[in-house]
Design a protein around this motif. Structure first.
Motif, PDB file in Angstrom:
ATOM      1  N   UNK A   7      49.933  42.124  34.561  1.00  0.00           N
ATOM      2  CA  UNK A   7      50.337  40.751  34.825  1.00  0.00           C
ATOM      3  C   UNK A   7      49.058  39.916  34.867  1.00  0.00           C
ATOM      4  N   UNK A   8      48.414  39.785  33.713  1.00  0.00           N
ATOM      5  CA  UNK A   8      47.114  39.114  33.686  1.00  0.00           C
ATOM      6  C   UNK A   8      47.221  37.618  33.950  1.00  0.00           C
ATOM      7  N   UNK A   9      46.187  37.098  34.565  1.00  0.00           N
ATOM      8  CA  UNK A   9      46.146  35.669  34.859  1.00  0.00           C
ATOM      9  C   UNK A   9      45.128  34.947  33.983  1.00  0.00           C
ATOM     10  N   UNK A  10      44.306  35.702  33.272  1.00  0.00           N
ATOM     11  CA  UNK A  10      43.256  35.093  32.460  1.00  0.00           C
ATOM     12  C   UNK A  10      41.941  34.970  33.207  1.00  0.00           C
ATOM     13  N   UNK A  11      41.917  35.448  34.446  1.00  0.00           N
ATOM     14  CA  UNK A  11      40.686  35.376  35.234  1.00  0.00           C
ATOM     15  C   UNK A  11      39.757  36.557  34.988  1.00  0.00           C
ATOM     16  N   UNK A  13      38.277  39.639  32.195  1.00  0.00           N
ATOM     17  CA  UNK A  13      38.053  39.916  30.781  1.00  0.00           C
ATOM     18  C   UNK A  13      39.083  40.943  30.286  1.00  0.00           C
ATOM     19  N   UNK A  14      39.634  40.707  29.103  1.00  0.00           N
ATOM     20  CA  UNK A  14      40.579  41.658  28.526  1.00  0.00           C
ATOM     21  C   UNK A  14      39.815  42.770  27.829  1.00  0.00           C
ATOM     22  N   UNK A  15      40.477  43.905  27.641  1.00  0.00           N
ATOM     23  CA  UNK A  15      39.834  45.053  27.006  1.00  0.00           C
ATOM     24  C   UNK A  15      39.586  44.794  25.519  1.00  0.00           C
ATOM     25  N   UNK A  16      38.662  45.544  24.969  1.00  0.00           N
ATOM     26  CA  UNK A  16      38.399  45.471  23.524  1.00  0.00           C
ATOM     27  C   UNK A  16      39.649  45.864  22.744  1.00  0.00           C
ATOM     28  N   UNK A  72      50.580  35.331  23.724  1.00  0.00           N
ATOM     29  CA  UNK A  72      51.119  34.678  24.919  1.00  0.00           C
ATOM     30  C   UNK A  72      50.492  35.213  26.207  1.00  0.00           C
ATOM     31  N   UNK A  73      49.811  36.342  26.107  1.00  0.00           N
ATOM     32  CA  UNK A  73      49.170  36.948  27.277  1.00  0.00           C
ATOM     33  C   UNK A  73      47.941  36.117  27.647  1.00  0.00           C
ATOM     34  N   UNK A  74      47.863  35.655  28.893  1.00  0.00           N
ATOM     35  CA  UNK A  74      46.712  34.826  29.291  1.00  0.00           C
ATOM     36  C   UNK A  74      45.391  35.592  29.194  1.00  0.00           C
ATOM     37  N   UNK A  75      44.479  35.073  28.384  1.00  0.00           N
ATOM     38  CA  UNK A  75      43.141  35.664  28.313  1.00  0.00           C
ATOM     39  C   UNK A  75      42.107  34.714  28.913  1.00  0.00           C
ATOM     40  N   UNK A  76      42.572  33.556  29.368  1.00  0.00           N
ATOM     41  CA  UNK A  76      41.735  32.615  30.109  1.00  0.00           C
ATOM     42  C   UNK A  76      42.668  31.767  30.979  1.00  0.00           C
ATOM     43  N   UNK A  77      42.139  31.138  32.027  1.00  0.00           N
ATOM     44  CA  UNK A  77      42.990  30.368  32.932  1.00  0.00           C
ATOM     45  C   UNK A  77      43.676  29.151  32.315  1.00  0.00           C
ATOM     46  N   UNK A 112      43.170  52.753  32.461  1.00  0.00           N
ATOM     47  CA  UNK A 112      42.231  52.228  33.438  1.00  0.00           C
ATOM     48  C   UNK A 112      42.735  51.018  34.192  1.00  0.00           C
ATOM     49  N   UNK A 113      43.819  50.406  33.751  1.00  0.00           N
ATOM     50  CA  UNK A 113      44.332  49.213  34.411  1.00  0.00           C
ATOM     51  C   UNK A 113      44.889  49.505  35.797  1.00  0.00           C
ATOM     52  N   UNK A 114      45.303  50.728  36.048  1.00  0.00           N
ATOM     53  CA  UNK A 114      45.833  51.069  37.365  1.00  0.00           C
ATOM     54  C   UNK A 114      44.808  50.780  38.453  1.00  0.00           C
ATOM     55  N   UNK A 115      43.545  50.816  38.118  1.00  0.00           N
ATOM     56  CA  UNK A 115      42.493  50.536  39.101  1.00  0.00           C
ATOM     57  C   UNK A 115      42.555  49.118  39.620  1.00  0.00           C
TER      58      UNK A 115
END
Length: 117
Positions: A7-11, A13-16, A72-77, A112-115
């Motif tokens: 549930x990314x907010x754009x705050x 960095x997204x993965x490569x 549509x996935x936020x990669x920045x605020x 790794x996102x579970x972290x």
């Protein structure tokens, strides 16, 4: 249950891998759904399974939703979903019922996102 998602907010960095997936969804002339699912699978899927994933998408017009989703996935605020996802996190922080959370340790996009939970 929450599985291999976020549930990314754009705050953050997204993965490569996500960036590559997003770029592919925008730039690729072909969008072979079954092959895409196969590429994200730990093992090789049978041709029958690949064909089954492809079957709901007989031509490109049916692939519009799948193709646009990564953008549509936020990669920045400044993305439209930023505020909605922040509000959802606030609700989830107050959620007190049991939740099963399952993440693959080998998923190319979400490993790794579970972290971050």
């Amino acid at each position: 249950m929450v599985a291999n998602t976020g549930l990314p907010t754009g705050n953050a960095k997204v993965s490569k891998a996500f960036s590559a997936w997003r770029d592919f969804s925008i730039q690729s002339e072909q969008f072979p759904i079954g092959d895409i699912v196969n590429g994200g699978s730990l093992g090789r899927l049978s041709q029958a399974t690949i064909d089954a994933y492809s079957s709901p998408f007989p031509d490109d017009i049916y692939k519009a939703g799948a193709r646009i989703f990564p953008t549509l996935v936020p990669i920045s605020p400044d993305y439209p979903a930023h505020q909605d996802n922040l509000a959802t996190w606030e609700t989830l922080f107050k959620f007190v019922k049991p939740v099963l959370c399952a993440f693959s340790d080998s998923g190319p996009i979400t490993k790794g996102e579970r972290r971050s939970l």
